[in-house]
Design a protein around this motif. Structure first.
Motif, PDB file in Angstrom:
ATOM      1  N   ASN A  39       0.885  -1.107   0.019  1.00  0.00           N
ATOM      2  CA  ASN A  39       0.178  -0.231  -0.001  1.00  0.00           C
ATOM      3  C   ASN A  39       0.936   1.201   0.063  1.00  0.00           C
ATOM      4  O   ASN A  39       1.728   1.524   0.789  1.00  0.00           O
ATOM      5  CB  ASN A  39      -0.841   0.021   1.281  1.00  0.00           C
ATOM      6  N   THR A  41       1.044   5.590  -1.131  1.00  0.00           N
ATOM      7  CA  THR A  41       0.340   6.929  -1.405  1.00  0.00           C
ATOM      8  C   THR A  41       0.974   7.636  -2.629  1.00  0.00           C
ATOM      9  O   THR A  41       2.067   8.118  -2.681  1.00  0.00           O
ATOM     10  CB  THR A  41       0.351   7.792  -0.247  1.00  0.00           C
ATOM     11  N   THR A  55       5.916   6.082  -6.231  1.00  0.00           N
ATOM     12  CA  THR A  55       5.186   5.217  -5.256  1.00  0.00           C
ATOM     13  C   THR A  55       5.104   6.119  -3.896  1.00  0.00           C
ATOM     14  O   THR A  55       4.127   5.770  -3.022  1.00  0.00           O
ATOM     15  CB  THR A  55       6.104   4.179  -4.455  1.00  0.00           C
ATOM     16  N   THR A 164       1.692  -9.825   4.924  1.00  0.00           N
ATOM     17  CA  THR A 164       1.000  -8.672   4.909  1.00  0.00           C
ATOM     18  C   THR A 164       2.161  -7.423   5.566  1.00  0.00           C
ATOM     19  O   THR A 164       1.701  -6.286   5.788  1.00  0.00           O
ATOM     20  CB  THR A 164      -0.187  -8.509   5.505  1.00  0.00           C
TER      21      THR A 164
END
Length: 223
Positions: A39, A41, A55, A164
C-alpha cells in the motif's frame, strides 16, 4: 539462484548528460511504481515534460536518487560518447529444506530482472542539443510505454504474496562497473549477493555493483 526469472530490457540512445538524471529517475520510478506491491500513497513526478507515477515510498525514492547520482557520476568521464548499464532485480523468499540439518531456512529467488542501457552523447552545437532533447523525450515516452505494456502482459510469473508485513519482495539496484561483465554481475547478484538482512532493514552488499565494487540494495525482509 534464479527460477523462471524474466528479463526485460530498456535502452536509451544519445542522451545528453544534462537529461541523464531525469531519464533514469523516470524509468526507475515507473518500474518500482508497478512492482512495489504494498500500500502506497502515489504521487506524480515530472521529468522532461513527462509525468510519471511514483510510489511515494521514502525508502524506494531515497534509493533511486542515490543510484541516479551514482550512475551520473560514473558517466562523468569526459568522453564524448559513453554507455552505462543498470540492473533492477526483484526477489521472493522461499523455504529451503536443509536435509543435513533436518531444518528449514529461507532463500531468495530472483523472479524478475530489468536491464537499463543508456548511451550518453554530448551535443556539439545548439542545433544538435535541440535534436538530442527531442530524441530523448521520444525515447523516454517509448520506454515508459514499454514498461506499461510489459506490466500488463506479464503477470503470471509474479509470486504469491505471503505476508502483509512490509514489502513482500526484496529488491536490488546495481550499476555495472568497469571490472565486471554484465553476465558476471547478474550471476553474483542472484547467487551470492542477494539482499539478505536478518533484521529486516536496508543493507549494502559488496562486490562489483559499480566501478568501486559496491552494490546497494533496497529491501525489507521480515522474519
Amino acid at each position: 539462484m534464479s527460477a523462471n526469472s524474466l528479463v526485460f530490457s530498456l535502452e536509451m540512445t544519445a542522451v545528453s548528460k544534462s537529461y541523464l538524471k531525469d531519464v533514469l529517475r523516470a524509468l526507475l520510478h515507473s518500474i518500482f511504481f508497478h512492482r512495489l506491491l504494498i500500500n502506497v500513497t502515489p504521487r506524480e513526478g515530472h521529468f522532461l515534460d513527462t509525468t510519471v507515477s511514483m510510489t511515494g515510498n521514502k525508502e524506494v525514492e531515497d534509493l533511486i536518487e542515490e543510484k541516479v547520482v551514482e550512475f551520473y557520476m560514473g558517466m562523468s568521464t569526459g568522453q564524448a560518447k559513453r554507455q552505462g548499464k543498470i540492473a533492477v532485480l526483484f526477489y521472493e523468499k522461499r523455504l529451503k529444506n536443509n536435509w543435513w540439518q533436518f531444518s528449514k531456512s529461507e532463500e531468495l529467488i530472483c523472479w524478475e530482472q530489468w536491464a537499463i542501457t543508456i548511451t550518453v552523447l554530448e551535443p556539439q552545437s545548439e542545433q544538435e542539443k535541440q535534436k538530442i532533447r527531442k530524441s530523448t523525450e521520444r525515447q523516454l515516452n517509448q520506454n515508459l510505454m514499454k514498461i506499461l505494456n510489459i506490466i500488463n502482459d506479464h503477470k503470471e510469473h509474479i509470486p504469491s504474496i505471503t505476508t502483509t508485513e512490509g514489502n513482500p519482495f526484496p529488491y536490488q539496484i546495481a550499476i555495472l562497473g568497469s571490472s565486471e561483465s554484465w553476465a558476471a554481475m547478474i550471476k553474483r547478484l542472484i547467487v551470492t549477493d542477494a539482499p539478505v538482512d536478518s533484521n529486516g532493514g536496508v543493507t549494502s552488499g559488496g562486490g562489483g555493483g559499480n566501478s568501486e565494487g559496491n552494490t546497494t540494495t533496497g529491501n525489507r525482509i521480515n522474519n
